[in-house]
Scaffold this motif. Structure first.
Motif, mmCIF file in Angstrom:
data_model
loop_
_atom_site.group_PDB
_atom_site.id
_atom_site.type_symbol
_atom_site.label_atom_id
_atom_site.label_comp_id
_atom_site.label_asym_id
_atom_site.label_seq_id
_atom_site.Cartn_x
_atom_site.Cartn_y
_atom_site.Cartn_z
ATOM 1 N N GLU A 47 0.840 -1.209 0.000
ATOM 2 C CA GLU A 47 0.000 0.000 0.000
ATOM 3 C C GLU A 47 0.868 1.249 0.000
ATOM 4 O OE1 GLU A 47 -3.431 1.979 -0.478
ATOM 5 O OE2 GLU A 47 -3.257 -0.202 -0.437
ATOM 6 N N TRP A 48 1.945 1.230 0.755
ATOM 7 C CA TRP A 48 2.877 2.358 0.814
ATOM 8 C C TRP A 48 3.445 2.640 -0.578
ATOM 9 C CZ3 TRP A 48 8.506 1.912 0.766
ATOM 10 C CH2 TRP A 48 9.169 3.090 1.081
ATOM 11 N N ARG A 50 2.051 1.759 -3.481
ATOM 12 C CA ARG A 50 0.939 2.231 -4.321
ATOM 13 C C ARG A 50 0.661 3.715 -4.118
ATOM 14 N NH1 ARG A 50 -1.106 -2.999 -3.707
ATOM 15 N NH2 ARG A 50 -2.159 -2.588 -1.738
ATOM 16 N N ARG A 51 0.938 4.205 -2.929
ATOM 17 C CA ARG A 51 0.654 5.610 -2.607
ATOM 18 C C ARG A 51 1.871 6.515 -2.766
ATOM 19 N NH1 ARG A 51 -4.320 6.507 0.437
ATOM 20 N NH2 ARG A 51 -5.494 4.571 0.320
ATOM 21 N N TRP A 59 3.178 8.881 6.165
ATOM 22 C CA TRP A 59 2.587 7.564 5.952
ATOM 23 C C TRP A 59 1.861 7.015 7.179
ATOM 24 C CZ3 TRP A 59 0.406 4.502 2.907
ATOM 25 C CH2 TRP A 59 0.202 3.175 3.250
#
Length: 72
Positions: A47-48, A50-51, A59
């Motif tokens: 997810e990190w 992807r963002r 974060w």
């Protein structure tokens, strides 16, 4: 859960020493310590990435919010 070498490879970081420098500088998600092992959540790292790989200070609140939403 991923160890340092696996986390560095998963995120496409040059190597473990670079990953360690990023960890010390707060540039990646904080690790979890389990029984003396230092590990990272594969789901959190995915997810990190992807963002856009924001620094830990940006974060951490995002991840907490995502976890809170999932818990509902």
């Amino acid at each position: 859960m991923l160890g340092r070498d696996e986390a560095a490879e998963f995120c496409g970081v040059g190597g473990v020493s670079t990953w360690d420098r990023h960890t010390a500088a707060g540039l990646n998600p904080a690790p979890v310590r389990l029984g003396g092992a230092v590990l990272w959540s594969r789901a959190e790292l995915a997810e990190w990435c992807r963002r856009g790989c924001p620094p830990r200070t940006e974060w951490a609140p995002i991840w907490r919010e995502l976890l809170a939403r999932r818990a509902k």
